[in-house]
Design a protein around this motif. Sequence first.
Motif: not given
Lengths: 333, 333
Positions: A122-126, A131-132, A216-220, B313-317
């Motif tokens: 979720l974090i690395s791809r988008t 936090l959110i 970076n994505e892989r690290m994350c 919604s987080i992923a999309v935005s």
Amino acid sequence: MDRMKKFILDDINFSILIGLTICAIVLSGIFIGDKMFSIANIQAMAYQIPEFGFLCLAMMLSNLIGGIDLSIISGANAISIFTAYVLNGQWSFGTTGIVRIILAIVVAILAGICFGLFNGFLISRTSAPSLIATLGTMTLYRGIGMALTGGRSIGNIIPEFSYIGKARLLGIPIIFWIFIIVALLLGFVLSKTTYGRKLYLYGGNPVASRFSAIHNERMCRSVFLLTGVFAAIAGIIVLSRVNSAKVGYGESYLLQTMIVCVIGGIHPNGGRGTVKGVLMAIILMQIMSSAFTIMSLSPYTKKLIWGAMLILVLGMNYFINKMYAKYRNKGRY
Amino acid sequence: MKIKIKDRYQTILLIIILTYSLFVGLVNPAFFSVETLFDLIRTSSTSLIVVIGLLLVMISGGIDVSFMAVALFGSYTTIKIMFALGINSLIFAFGVSILIAGLLGLINALLVNWLKLPPFIITLGTQSLFHGIMTTFIGDKSFGAGVLPSCLNSFGQATIFSFQTKDGKFGLTVSIIPILLVGLITWFILYRTMLGRGIIALGNSEEAARRIGFNPFLIRLFVYTYSGMLSGLMGIIYVTQVNALYPNKLVGEELMIVAAAVIGGTKITGGQGKIFGAILGVLIIYLLNSTLILIGLSSSWNDLFVGAILVISIAVSSYQERIKNRKNMIFTE
């Protein structure tokens, strides 16, 4: 004397931390010494440290890359609910005895990997701020646990499982050994391997690390995978100590893990901090919370103290870093 | 073009709410009634007020998780003062609560500006600190119905456009007036004053805002104080609605409000967010809360649905933002 001064000033946060810990030990020794340093209490502390410690390590890793993982506690709870379902026979697929325990641990670790990877993707791809993103997955994981249990506590697990939480080796709980070994390994990986150096660079400056050919994505993803696994271990330990799983266990740990990271010298913007600092901070926190329990403070007073501590430490760090920067610059100009 | 995309997000949100309402109405025709609408407004009124304050903080690039503790502190202290002095005046209640809460917001602003650390960690600390100070030094007793000053209860029960149904008298809660006022004032500040432009500019880039002549310190001072004042307002409205005073309610629901703001299209890194969107976000969460039972699921599924909506919604935005940034060769991670 100069060497001493240099030694102290070299890692100022750690030196202050040691000072604080000694203060806490001495003060609690003076006021409630006989209860505080009885064998029973020290052993109780050794039983309590691992579950909290693994959560702290998870929080530390996510802070090291400049993020935060709010989902560790609800993740650990959801995982301990899965494990409890395997252990009480509902999801055991006909296994019994030791096989069922192994199956349960495998399920827990796999669930931890899934949760961690989900966060990581979720974090690395988008590019969502962690936090959110982890606020979202925190709600989601708690929702999974809530939907499965309906808010009830899941008990009735096979009694052999609680040996994990109870067993001792050389007078020290096995879970404590596991925690120490994992922490030392993590410390080694962070300070002595390429992966660790990459992680610090990624945490300190992600743009620089991207242009230094670091993936970076892989690290994350790898960092959030590790936090997921640590959350899973914490979940197993909680289950084996409490013997039942319930949504909402240990929600006050979120504030405490943050305090540990801040006291332990992990910079919340990422890229700075060591495992030894966090270990020291965990010990300090455990001594303080044991002392509070012995003094039978109300939960409200504890809340006041934790909040005040977080703000004070942040303020203190700010001043120390300012003074420290002056000291470091002295030689240069 | 940019404005169009933002508007589209809120349109989609509105369509989702309407489709879901239609679905619930088809499953359970009892849903379509004015009572449901009035009830939704009444239960969500407290959250609607604080989400607007939080929205301003988030647009300015910060975050505030202490507002519930601030609201509790303000209302609890005010009512204690009213007990002590024997005052029974609504204006006094609102005035003093807003004043106290505004002061606490000011403390948040000063700490955030002074320590230069992630506001999430700082306000997490002040949340515990404020709640701890209140319960330790001011009081931790609950006050049930009948003990509170009578003006509060009469405000909580007051309605406008009340009408008679077969189940009894029903009306729109009078709390809608403060919500509309707050919404209007915030809209005016955000879109019709220099201050509002400054808030948005600060959220987009602090450096740029400083260079075009805004003072980030003053803007921060305003947004956190404003958020605190709205919390104080909300605290009294909450007390009038439940007609009781508890020292442990409200605190712990902050993250749900943050989630609502994020679902409503507010960017956590700042610079983007709409009042209407935040209101829609709150309404979605409360709609789910109150209607899951109507479509045959227990309320324990609530977290799962909210979490799923939040993650999506987080992923999309964030993904849209990332694509846009990558096109312009911006690597913000």
